[in-house]
Design a protein around this motif. Structure first.
Motif, PDB file in Angstrom:
ATOM      1  N   ASP A  84       0.801  -1.220   0.000  1.00 43.63           N
ATOM      2  CA  ASP A  84       0.000   0.000   0.000  1.00 43.63           C
ATOM      3  C   ASP A  84       0.836   1.273   0.000  1.00 43.63           C
ATOM      4  O   ASP A  84       0.275   2.372  -0.081  1.00 43.63           O
ATOM      5  CB  ASP A  84      -0.928   0.018   1.228  1.00 43.63           C
ATOM      6  CG  ASP A  84      -1.971  -1.076   1.174  1.00 43.63           C
ATOM      7  OD1 ASP A  84      -2.372  -1.458   0.051  1.00 43.63           O
ATOM      8  OD2 ASP A  84      -2.375  -1.562   2.248  1.00 43.63           O
ATOM      9  N   GLU A  85       2.157   1.129   0.094  1.00 43.74           N
ATOM     10  CA  GLU A  85       3.004   2.315   0.219  1.00 43.74           C
ATOM     11  C   GLU A  85       3.641   2.681  -1.123  1.00 43.74           C
ATOM     12  O   GLU A  85       3.888   1.826  -1.974  1.00 43.74           O
ATOM     13  CB  GLU A  85       4.104   2.075   1.255  1.00 43.74           C
ATOM     14  CG  GLU A  85       3.595   1.716   2.633  1.00 43.74           C
ATOM     15  CD  GLU A  85       2.753   2.825   3.266  1.00 43.74           C
ATOM     16  OE1 GLU A  85       2.899   4.000   2.851  1.00 43.74           O
ATOM     17  OE2 GLU A  85       1.960   2.517   4.188  1.00 43.74           O
ATOM     18  N   ASN A 106      -2.431   7.588   1.018  1.00 43.83           N
ATOM     19  CA  ASN A 106      -3.118   6.694   0.083  1.00 43.83           C
ATOM     20  C   ASN A 106      -2.875   7.166  -1.347  1.00 43.83           C
ATOM     21  O   ASN A 106      -3.784   7.626  -2.051  1.00 43.83           O
ATOM     22  CB  ASN A 106      -4.619   6.666   0.391  1.00 43.83           C
ATOM     23  CG  ASN A 106      -4.906   6.104   1.764  1.00 43.83           C
ATOM     24  OD1 ASN A 106      -4.209   5.202   2.229  1.00 43.83           O
ATOM     25  ND2 ASN A 106      -5.914   6.638   2.434  1.00 43.83           N
TER      26      ASN A 106
END
Length: 561
Positions: A84-85, A106
């Motif tokens: 997610d990074e 995000n």
């Protein structure tokens, strides 16, 4: 494809490998199973270690393969696995770096240009915050205190959002994926199957993340990274039978070719630093490409790049003339691997161009991929082809600017004389400190080589930063260099000429005349009175801009004799 064996390589190829490996052997730290950085002694280097592993497998002396296995495992251990990074799939530059912050950004939910807009937003917030403090003299009444608070504010931001280039380097994905591609192509038979599978897993993470970066355009890719990105999506797309990656690489290769052919130039124009990487990767396109069209595009662009090199090259000075869209050093042998390619192309008489510098780790890779330049280029590399005025246009990439307005048409001019070169750039709006818009190279009658470049920095800081609101417009003749500088910034800025070479003292530099070894320069400056700093091997002539005190326009007219 026949396996490359060191003993069967040419003498020049063997020299590149042996010189590189001898140097990297001395940088190897057995406890860490990694090599140290060439530039920062004591700091371990994951990218350099990947190239070292390739060299070990190529050299194949007793113990080399065993050591290469350990080095590869150490590099793999430094990969970020954080889907997610924004830094997912890239590699820590060294083991002791602090991990970037997690869970606060995000980034996939935002449109292209998010990095630009975030940076600009925080710059504005910081400026407003500083103005509030500045208005209360009891809180903040000195420029040093103002700068300190500004740093604290930025540090707080960096603790929440992962700052690119500070907390992680996204380009390590592409560099290490390229090195591993060559290892997997040439030397899989020397590695355990389990290690190959671990490498392939890591490459699936790296390439998928590289795809996300490209398609989101959150962090733009300069030319050398773009070429590597296209290569790794092609190479691993075919290795893993991934139709989406293959289609992406085909589309990106055609797009890159079309953009190159508009002016037959790269956005990262006239850079000895990055041209060496470009040549290496284009050779990889041709050696390891799995489709005829992909290989052909590599051939076309490689030939065009060599023509650009020849256009700006001076065989007497053994260097490219400025101006430079992106570079670290003015000398080709200081921070570049281009000399390695010229040595491979022209032979033993040019070995000195391949001497050790911070690009030494690329020696084994360059020896493997080889060199291929158009025949019309050779005379320009061997002998000075007459004094000439050259001009080339290119569309730059301003990586920290708004995506809709970060591609500007620039003009690079150069005067290539027998013992002197002058460079001037117009049209650029790049914020990058690696852009040098006004340059001079020359050689004294005693054979000593000198160079001059104009650059800028925030007072007390380095030139190698991004600064907004500073633009340069430069032009030239065969014996003059004219520059206009505009400054729209709230920061105190040094606009300065850096002159490198021996036998330069304060007596050589007066306000209106610089009496330099081999060059007499009459100076007309519409600028604040300069200060001069003398160092062992270079000098700085500094014109300081102070907002609200000095004019935000400067002009320089240098007449050369």
């Amino acid at each position: 494809m026949t396996e490359q064996v060191l003993e069967h390589m040419t003498k020049a190829q063997q020299h590149l490998v042996n010189q590189s490996m001898s140097y990297m052997d001395g940088l190897y730290i057995d406890d860490a199973k990694l090599i140290q950085s060439y530039e920062n002694a004591g700091e371990l280097d994951s990218r350099g270690s990947a190239h070292y592993a390739l060299g070990l497998l190529l050299r194949n002396h007793d113990g080399d393969v065993h050591r290469a296995e350990h080095v590869i495992r150490s590099v793999l251990a430094l990969q970020y696995d954080a889907p997610d990074e924004i830094y997912h799939g890239t590699f820590r530059t060294r083991p002791d770096v602090t991990d970037p912050p997690r869970g606060n950004y995000n980034w996939k939910e935002f449109a292209p240009g998010t990095a630009y807009f975030l940076e600009r937003t925080f710059e504005k917030v910081s400026a407003e915050f500083m103005d509030e403090l500045w208005s209360d003299e009891s809180i903040l009444n000195k420029s040093a205190e103002r700068k300190h608070v500004k740093r604290l504010f930025q540090s707080a931001i960096d603790q929440v959002l992962p700052p690119v280039w500070k907390s992680y380097d996204p380009n390590w994905r592409e560099f290490i994926a390229c090195a591993f591609a060559v290892i997997l192509s040439e030397f899989s038979h020397r590695l355990p199957q389990q290690l190959i599978e671990q490498m392939e897993y890591a490459m699936k993470l790296a390439v998928a993340a590289s795809m996300d970066r490209r398609e989101s355009d959150v962090i733009p890719m300069n030319t050398n990274i773009e070429l590597m990105h296209i290569f790794i999506t092609h190479f691993y797309g075919h290795r893993f039978n991934d139709a989406d990656w293959i289609a992406h690489s085909d589309q990106q290769a055609e797009r890159m070719l079309n953009e190159f052919m508009v002016y037959e130039s790269f956005a990262e124009f006239n850079s000895t630093t990055y041209y060496g990487v470009d040549l290496t990767v284009l050779r990889m396109w041709r050696r390891y490409g799995s489709a005829a069209r992909f290989v052909e595009i590599g051939r076309i662009v490689e030939a065009g790049l060599w023509n650009n090199i020849a256009l700006f090259y001076n065989a007497n000075l053994e260097n490219l003339s400025g101006p430079f869209a992106r570079a670290y050093d003015m000398e080709m042998t200081a921070h570049s691997s281009v000399g390695m390619f010229i040595y491979l192309l022209l032979g033993e008489e040019y070995m000195h161009l391949a001497d050790v510098n911070c690009e030494v780790e690329h020696g084994p890779l360059i020896a493997l991929v080889g060199v291929d330049a158009p025949i019309e280029v050779i005379p320009f590399l061997k002998e000075h082809q007459g004094n000439r005025l050259v001009q080339k246009q290119f569309i730059e990439l301003c990586e920290r600017n708004e995506p809709a307005s970060n591609r500007n048409l620039c003009t690079a001019k150069a005067w290539i004389g027998e013992k002197r070169m002058i460079g001037a750039m117009s049209g650029s709006r790049n914020t990058n400190g690696q852009m040098f818009p006004a340059t001079i190279h020359w050689q004294s009658d005693q054979g000593h080589r000198y160079d001059l470049r104009l650059t800028r920095r925030e007072v007390g800081e380095s030139w190698n930063t991004h600064l907004r609101g500073i633009t340069f417009e430069a032009d030239l003749t065969e014996d003059s260099l004219m520059i206009e500088v505009s400054l729209e910034t709230a920061d105190e800025i040094d606009i300065y000429f850096e002159i490198r070479g021996s036998f330069i003292g304060k007596d050589n530099i007066q306000d209106h005349q610089w009496s330099l070894p081999g060059l007499l320069c009459a100076v007309t400056a519409e600028a604040p009175a300069p200060s001069v700093l003398i160092y062992p091997d270079y000098a700085e002539i500094i014109y300081r801009y102070v907002p609200g005190v000095t004019s935000n326009k400067m002009k320089f007219d240098l007449k050369l004799q």
